[in-house]
Design a protein around this motif. Structure first.
Motif, PDB file in Angstrom:
ATOM      1  N   LEU A   1       0.833  -1.211   0.000  1.00 56.19           N
ATOM      2  CA  LEU A   1       0.000   0.000   0.000  1.00 56.19           C
ATOM      3  C   LEU A   1       0.864   1.256   0.000  1.00 56.19           C
ATOM      4  CD1 LEU A   1      -2.711  -1.154   2.545  1.00 56.19           C
ATOM      5  CD2 LEU A   1      -3.076  -0.720   0.102  1.00 56.19           C
ATOM      6  N   LEU A   2       1.943   1.244   0.774  1.00 53.04           N
ATOM      7  CA  LEU A   2       2.865   2.383   0.796  1.00 53.04           C
ATOM      8  C   LEU A   2       3.515   2.564  -0.572  1.00 53.04           C
ATOM      9  CD1 LEU A   2       4.437   4.590   2.360  1.00 53.04           C
ATOM     10  CD2 LEU A   2       6.164   2.824   2.833  1.00 53.04           C
ATOM     11  N   ARG A   3       4.015   1.483  -1.152  1.00 54.49           N
ATOM     12  CA  ARG A   3       4.688   1.558  -2.455  1.00 54.49           C
ATOM     13  C   ARG A   3       3.757   2.048  -3.550  1.00 54.49           C
ATOM     14  NH1 ARG A   3       7.986  -4.058  -1.722  1.00 54.49           N
ATOM     15  NH2 ARG A   3       9.823  -3.149  -0.719  1.00 54.49           N
ATOM     16  N   GLU A   4       2.458   1.778  -3.395  1.00 58.76           N
ATOM     17  CA  GLU A   4       1.468   2.226  -4.373  1.00 58.76           C
ATOM     18  C   GLU A   4       1.050   3.681  -4.142  1.00 58.76           C
ATOM     19  OE1 GLU A   4      -1.613  -0.701  -3.863  1.00 58.76           O
ATOM     20  OE2 GLU A   4      -0.594  -2.161  -5.154  1.00 58.76           O
ATOM     21  N   GLY A   5       1.630   4.325  -3.130  1.00 56.69           N
ATOM     22  CA  GLY A   5       1.324   5.725  -2.849  1.00 56.69           C
ATOM     23  C   GLY A   5      -0.017   5.944  -2.169  1.00 56.69           C
ATOM     24  N   LYS A   6      -0.552   4.907  -1.539  1.00 56.90           N
ATOM     25  CA  LYS A   6      -1.866   4.985  -0.907  1.00 56.90           C
ATOM     26  C   LYS A   6      -1.789   5.243   0.594  1.00 56.90           C
ATOM     27  CE  LYS A   6      -3.692   1.843  -4.360  1.00 56.90           C
ATOM     28  NZ  LYS A   6      -4.005   0.448  -4.665  1.00 56.90           N
ATOM     29  N   ALA A   7      -0.587   5.313   1.132  1.00 57.78           N
ATOM     30  CA  ALA A   7      -0.445   5.365   2.586  1.00 57.78           C
ATOM     31  C   ALA A   7       0.622   6.357   3.013  1.00 57.78           C
ATOM     32  CB  ALA A   7      -0.093   3.980   3.112  1.00 57.78           C
ATOM     33  N   ILE A   8       0.485   6.786   4.246  1.00 54.88           N
ATOM     34  CA  ILE A   8       1.502   7.595   4.915  1.00 54.88           C
ATOM     35  C   ILE A   8       1.824   6.885   6.230  1.00 54.88           C
ATOM     36  CG2 ILE A   8      -0.198   9.109   6.022  1.00 54.88           C
ATOM     37  CD1 ILE A   8       1.895  11.377   5.639  1.00 54.88           C
ATOM     38  N   LEU A   9       3.092   6.888   6.587  1.00 56.96           N
ATOM     39  CA  LEU A   9       3.541   6.163   7.776  1.00 56.96           C
ATOM     40  C   LEU A   9       3.563   7.055   9.003  1.00 56.96           C
ATOM     41  CD1 LEU A   9       6.519   4.156   6.262  1.00 56.96           C
ATOM     42  CD2 LEU A   9       4.094   3.551   6.356  1.00 56.96           C
ATOM     43  N   VAL A  10       3.227   6.458  10.138  1.00 57.40           N
ATOM     44  CA  VAL A  10       3.295   7.141  11.428  1.00 57.40           C
ATOM     45  C   VAL A  10       3.844   6.178  12.481  1.00 57.40           C
ATOM     46  CG1 VAL A  10       1.380   8.744  10.985  1.00 57.40           C
ATOM     47  CG2 VAL A  10       0.901   6.519  12.001  1.00 57.40           C
ATOM     48  N   CYS A  11       4.568   6.718  13.422  1.00 51.53           N
ATOM     49  CA  CYS A  11       4.956   5.976  14.626  1.00 51.53           C
ATOM     50  C   CYS A  11       4.584   6.870  15.796  1.00 51.53           C
ATOM     51  CB  CYS A  11       6.443   5.653  14.659  1.00 51.53           C
ATOM     52  SG  CYS A  11       6.885   4.817  16.225  1.00 51.53           S
ATOM     53  N   PRO A  12       3.425   6.631  16.402  1.00 52.86           N
ATOM     54  CA  PRO A  12       2.986   7.495  17.500  1.00 52.86           C
ATOM     55  C   PRO A  12       3.990   7.591  18.650  1.00 52.86           C
ATOM     56  CG  PRO A  12       1.206   6.079  16.783  1.00 52.86           C
ATOM     57  CD  PRO A  12       2.441   5.603  16.079  1.00 52.86           C
ATOM     58  N   GLU A  13       4.705   6.517  18.913  1.00 53.63           N
ATOM     59  CA  GLU A  13       5.642   6.552  20.035  1.00 53.63           C
ATOM     60  C   GLU A  13       6.807   7.491  19.734  1.00 53.63           C
ATOM     61  OE1 GLU A  13       6.301   2.493  21.368  1.00 53.63           O
ATOM     62  OE2 GLU A  13       4.143   2.131  21.263  1.00 53.63           O
ATOM     63  N   GLN A  14       7.318   7.452  18.507  1.00 56.14           N
ATOM     64  CA  GLN A  14       8.367   8.402  18.137  1.00 56.14           C
ATOM     65  C   GLN A  14       7.799   9.817  18.055  1.00 56.14           C
ATOM     66  OE1 GLN A  14      10.328   6.921  14.590  1.00 56.14           O
ATOM     67  NE2 GLN A  14      11.852   5.857  15.848  1.00 56.14           N
ATOM     68  N   LEU A  15       6.590   9.960  17.516  1.00 55.06           N
ATOM     69  CA  LEU A  15       5.965  11.285  17.440  1.00 55.06           C
ATOM     70  C   LEU A  15       5.758  11.883  18.827  1.00 55.06           C
ATOM     71  CD1 LEU A  15       3.374  10.623  14.609  1.00 55.06           C
ATOM     72  CD2 LEU A  15       5.277  12.234  14.511  1.00 55.06           C
ATOM     73  N   GLY A  16       5.636  11.026  19.819  1.00 55.08           N
ATOM     74  CA  GLY A  16       5.473  11.485  21.192  1.00 55.08           C
ATOM     75  C   GLY A  16       6.794  11.803  21.880  1.00 55.08           C
ATOM     76  N   GLY A  17       7.908  11.595  21.183  1.00 56.05           N
ATOM     77  CA  GLY A  17       9.210  11.946  21.736  1.00 56.05           C
ATOM     78  C   GLY A  17      10.004  10.795  22.316  1.00 56.05           C
ATOM     79  N   GLN A  18       9.513   9.575  22.159  1.00 57.15           N
ATOM     80  CA  GLN A  18      10.257   8.439  22.694  1.00 57.15           C
ATOM     81  C   GLN A  18      11.386   8.051  21.744  1.00 57.15           C
ATOM     82  OE1 GLN A  18       7.999   5.329  24.715  1.00 57.15           O
ATOM     83  NE2 GLN A  18       6.161   6.478  24.136  1.00 57.15           N
ATOM     84  N   SER A  19      12.438   7.550  22.304  1.00 60.42           N
ATOM     85  CA  SER A  19      13.593   7.135  21.508  1.00 60.42           C
ATOM     86  C   SER A  19      13.391   5.712  21.006  1.00 60.42           C
ATOM     87  CB  SER A  19      14.863   7.215  22.353  1.00 60.42           C
ATOM     88  OG  SER A  19      14.773   6.298  23.435  1.00 60.42           O
ATOM     89  N   THR A  20      14.243   5.334  20.065  1.00 62.08           N
ATOM     90  CA  THR A  20      14.281   3.954  19.582  1.00 62.08           C
ATOM     91  C   THR A  20      15.735   3.536  19.622  1.00 62.08           C
ATOM     92  OG1 THR A  20      12.403   4.345  18.130  1.00 62.08           O
ATOM     93  CG2 THR A  20      13.755   2.426  17.646  1.00 62.08           C
ATOM     94  N   PRO A  21      16.066   2.442  20.275  1.00 59.46           N
ATOM     95  CA  PRO A  21      15.171   1.580  21.051  1.00 59.46           C
ATOM     96  C   PRO A  21      14.747   2.225  22.367  1.00 59.46           C
ATOM     97  CG  PRO A  21      17.424   0.790  21.233  1.00 59.46           C
ATOM     98  CD  PRO A  21      17.442   1.954  20.270  1.00 59.46           C
ATOM     99  N   ARG A  22      13.745   1.607  22.991  1.00 51.57           N
ATOM    100  CA  ARG A  22      13.211   2.086  24.260  1.00 51.57           C
ATOM    101  C   ARG A  22      12.668   0.886  25.014  1.00 51.57           C
ATOM    102  NH1 ARG A  22      10.449   3.591  19.959  1.00 51.57           N
ATOM    103  NH2 ARG A  22       8.445   2.619  19.562  1.00 51.57           N
ATOM    104  N   ALA A  23      12.419   1.063  26.273  1.00 53.05           N
ATOM    105  CA  ALA A  23      11.808  -0.015  27.056  1.00 53.05           C
ATOM    106  C   ALA A  23      10.390  -0.256  26.545  1.00 53.05           C
ATOM    107  CB  ALA A  23      11.767   0.374  28.535  1.00 53.05           C
TER     108      ALA A  23
END
Length: 160
Positions: A28-50
């Protein structure tokens, strides 16, 4: 436009630094039908995290100020999860998303069943914070576990 949890498309934003790639979501992403989100990163959490789980409640309770999201050592990440949920909602509104495919069981993205807060792999009924918020705003939620149901509906709707 469809919102998709970034980890489902191979982005290494999962709590342990990995991903949960799902080829159907990635298509779906490759077809241009989607946008990606990571709410945990958007909230300021690091990766990796507990890892974190909603304690003795659900995402609905957290949104209503009656629940908390804690890590295994008791660290409270409720505010970061809430911020990420609201940032995700802003993106959804901006791109006109009315559907989201989110990571099952996550304290952010889980829908219908989430981890129970014991860090033992047990599950309980309920939604993650972001899934609950998006649902309250009329966005239909699917997870990778029922992505085929979404694809059937999408194909029927689009005439494919």
């Amino acid at each position: 436009m469809i919102l998709i949890s970034a980890c489902l498309c191979g982005i290494n934003c999962k709590y342990d630094g990995g991903n949960n790639i799902n080829e159907k979501a990635l298509k779906l992403l490759r077809e241009g039908k989607a946008i990606l989100v990571c709410p945990e990163q958007l909230g300021g959490q690091s990766t990796p995290r507990a890892p974190h789980e909603i304690q003795n409640s659900t995402g609905a309770d957290v949104l209503d100020g009656k629940g908390v999201i804690l890590g295994p050592e008791g660290d409270d990440a409720t505010q970061e999860f809430l911020k990420g949920a609201y940032e995700t909602l802003k993106i959804a509104k901006e791109v006109g998303a009315n559907v989201a495919i989110l990571k099952a069981r996550s304290p952010s993205c889980g829908f219908g069943r989430i981890y129970d807060g014991s860090f033992t792999g047990n599950k309980k009924d309920g939604n993650g914070v972001t899934a609950e918020l998006l649902s309250r705003h009329g966005i239909k939620i699917f997870t990778e576990e029922n992505i085929d149901e979404f694809l059937e509906e999408y194909e029927a709707y689009s005439g494919k």
